[in-house]
Design a protein around this motif. Structure first.
Motif, PDB file in Angstrom:
ATOM      1  N   ALA A 140     -20.626  15.604  12.064  1.00  0.00           N
ATOM      2  CA  ALA A 140     -19.304  15.428  11.444  1.00  0.00           C
ATOM      3  C   ALA A 140     -18.717  14.046  11.693  1.00  0.00           C
ATOM      4  O   ALA A 140     -17.904  13.559  10.898  1.00  0.00           O
ATOM      5  CB  ALA A 140     -18.337  16.497  11.969  1.00  0.00           C
ATOM      6  N   LEU A 141     -19.109  13.409  12.779  1.00  0.00           N
ATOM      7  CA  LEU A 141     -18.525  12.104  13.102  1.00  0.00           C
ATOM      8  C   LEU A 141     -19.629  11.063  13.224  1.00  0.00           C
ATOM      9  O   LEU A 141     -20.477  11.126  14.119  1.00  0.00           O
ATOM     10  CB  LEU A 141     -17.738  12.193  14.410  1.00  0.00           C
ATOM     11  CG  LEU A 141     -16.858  10.978  14.751  1.00  0.00           C
ATOM     12  CD1 LEU A 141     -15.799  10.788  13.675  1.00  0.00           C
ATOM     13  CD2 LEU A 141     -16.183  11.157  16.105  1.00  0.00           C
ATOM     14  N   THR A 142     -19.608  10.139  12.304  1.00  0.00           N
ATOM     15  CA  THR A 142     -20.545   9.021  12.329  1.00  0.00           C
ATOM     16  C   THR A 142     -19.746   7.730  12.474  1.00  0.00           C
ATOM     17  O   THR A 142     -18.508   7.747  12.479  1.00  0.00           O
ATOM     18  CB  THR A 142     -21.375   8.969  11.043  1.00  0.00           C
ATOM     19  OG1 THR A 142     -20.495   8.721   9.931  1.00  0.00           O
ATOM     20  CG2 THR A 142     -22.127  10.275  10.817  1.00  0.00           C
ATOM     21  N   ASP A 201     -19.438   5.372  10.316  1.00  0.00           N
ATOM     22  CA  ASP A 201     -18.680   5.127   9.089  1.00  0.00           C
ATOM     23  C   ASP A 201     -17.439   5.999   9.025  1.00  0.00           C
ATOM     24  O   ASP A 201     -16.352   5.537   8.647  1.00  0.00           O
ATOM     25  CB  ASP A 201     -19.568   5.382   7.861  1.00  0.00           C
ATOM     26  CG  ASP A 201     -20.635   4.318   7.691  1.00  0.00           C
ATOM     27  OD1 ASP A 201     -20.428   3.190   8.195  1.00  0.00           O
ATOM     28  OD2 ASP A 201     -21.679   4.604   7.072  1.00  0.00           O
ATOM     29  N   SER A 202     -17.594   7.292   9.367  1.00  0.00           N
ATOM     30  CA  SER A 202     -16.430   8.176   9.324  1.00  0.00           C
ATOM     31  C   SER A 202     -15.421   7.805  10.401  1.00  0.00           C
ATOM     32  O   SER A 202     -14.214   7.982  10.219  1.00  0.00           O
ATOM     33  CB  SER A 202     -16.862   9.638   9.483  1.00  0.00           C
ATOM     34  OG  SER A 202     -17.496   9.851  10.743  1.00  0.00           O
ATOM     35  N   ALA A 205     -13.350   5.149   9.018  1.00  0.00           N
ATOM     36  CA  ALA A 205     -12.419   5.697   8.036  1.00  0.00           C
ATOM     37  C   ALA A 205     -11.226   6.360   8.720  1.00  0.00           C
ATOM     38  O   ALA A 205     -10.095   6.254   8.250  1.00  0.00           O
ATOM     39  CB  ALA A 205     -13.145   6.700   7.138  1.00  0.00           C
ATOM     40  N   VAL A 206     -11.468   7.016   9.845  1.00  0.00           N
ATOM     41  CA  VAL A 206     -10.399   7.710  10.557  1.00  0.00           C
ATOM     42  C   VAL A 206      -9.468   6.730  11.258  1.00  0.00           C
ATOM     43  O   VAL A 206      -8.239   6.831  11.162  1.00  0.00           O
ATOM     44  CB  VAL A 206     -10.987   8.706  11.580  1.00  0.00           C
ATOM     45  CG1 VAL A 206      -9.886   9.257  12.487  1.00  0.00           C
ATOM     46  CG2 VAL A 206     -11.697   9.839  10.871  1.00  0.00           C
ATOM     47  N   SER A 250     -10.522   0.725  14.535  1.00  0.00           N
ATOM     48  CA  SER A 250     -11.947   0.786  14.865  1.00  0.00           C
ATOM     49  C   SER A 250     -12.467  -0.538  15.406  1.00  0.00           C
ATOM     50  O   SER A 250     -13.521  -0.588  16.034  1.00  0.00           O
ATOM     51  CB  SER A 250     -12.758   1.190  13.640  1.00  0.00           C
ATOM     52  OG  SER A 250     -12.614   0.226  12.604  1.00  0.00           O
ATOM     53  N   ALA A 294      -9.185  14.673  13.043  1.00  0.00           N
ATOM     54  CA  ALA A 294     -10.286  14.297  12.161  1.00  0.00           C
ATOM     55  C   ALA A 294     -11.117  15.527  11.803  1.00  0.00           C
ATOM     56  O   ALA A 294     -11.221  16.477  12.596  1.00  0.00           O
ATOM     57  CB  ALA A 294     -11.158  13.237  12.830  1.00  0.00           C
TER      58      ALA A 294
END
Length: 242
Positions: A159-161, A163-164, A167-168, A173, A215
């Protein structure tokens, strides 16, 4: 012109003085360690000897002028390329500056030995060693203490990469120092994610935690804040550490 015995003694002295500085760097497991510092110091001493005495056979000839400082000056500027190889940029943290400076310093010591300034070379070695070894404890105690902030997440598998995460967190980041994802041992259908932040103020850290907590796929979040010394990170980096 130097005798063979004096020439060899100068090179040996350069190796010894370089090893003293290099041993301290080797003890900290930095890329430029014992051998690198010895090689730089001996080579600089040899360059200085060649610069000062290597052209004695052409002196006295018409239109020949000897400037012993010219070759040595190239060492001072050229050694910076070697030092640059010890500097690493990880996120917003620069590591390796102290090691790069120590490599440059042993080059100066080698030049002094090659020029026959043994007292200056030995004194400089003692002072530099005191700075590297002695001042580190003072820096840790009074100067380089900071907070390391990180969060440990349990999320649905995949669920969490990276890229994500971008985005979050958005622009937040950019403060991420490390991002580690591994399968959870307690919940095989989940991933355990560790996210470390570099130099993140408390309010921004709280905001980042709130964003991550909501998230998609996040089941649990744990905040961790601890006091650590900056070590080599602002100068060091090091192979890890500076």
């Amino acid at each position: 012109m130097l005798s063979n015995g004096e020439l060899i003694l100068r090179l040996i002295l350069a190796a010894v003085l370089g090893s003293v500085i290099g041993f301290e760097r080797e003890r900290q497991s930095w890329a430029a360690g014992l051998r690198t510092h010895m090689l730089v110091c001996v080579s600089a001493a040899l360059v200085m000897i060649v610069s000062a005495f290597g052209f004695a056979d052409v002196l006295g000839r018409p239109n020949v002028v000897l400037d012993p400082s010219r070759i040595a000056a190239q060492v001072v500027s050229g050694i910076g390329f070697l030092g640059a190889g010890a500097i690493l940029l990880r996120g917003e943290v620069i590591r390796g500056l102290t090691t790069a400076a120590s490599v440059w310093s042993v080059a100066a010591i080698g030049l002094a030995v090659g020029a026959g300034l043994n007292t200056a070379a030995i004194a400089a070695t003692i002072i530099i060693l005191a700075i590297l070894a002695g001042m580190k404890a003072i820096e840790r105690r009074y100067i380089a203490v900071r907070l390391r902030r990180r969060v440990v997440l349990r999320v649905d598998r995949g669920a969490l990469t990276l890229d994500s995460l971008r985005a979050v967190l958005g622009r937040g980041s950019e403060r991420v120092k490390h991002f580690v994802v591994q399968q959870s041992e307690e919940a095989p259908e989940c991933d355990d994610v560790v996210i470390g932040f570099a130099r993140l103020p408390a309010d921004e850290f709280a905001k980042a935690c709130d964003l991550l907590r909501h998230a998609p796929g996040v089941r649990a979040l744990r905040e961790e804040t601890e006091s650590v010394d900056n070590g080599e990170s602002a100068e060091n980096g090091g192979n890890g550490g500076n």
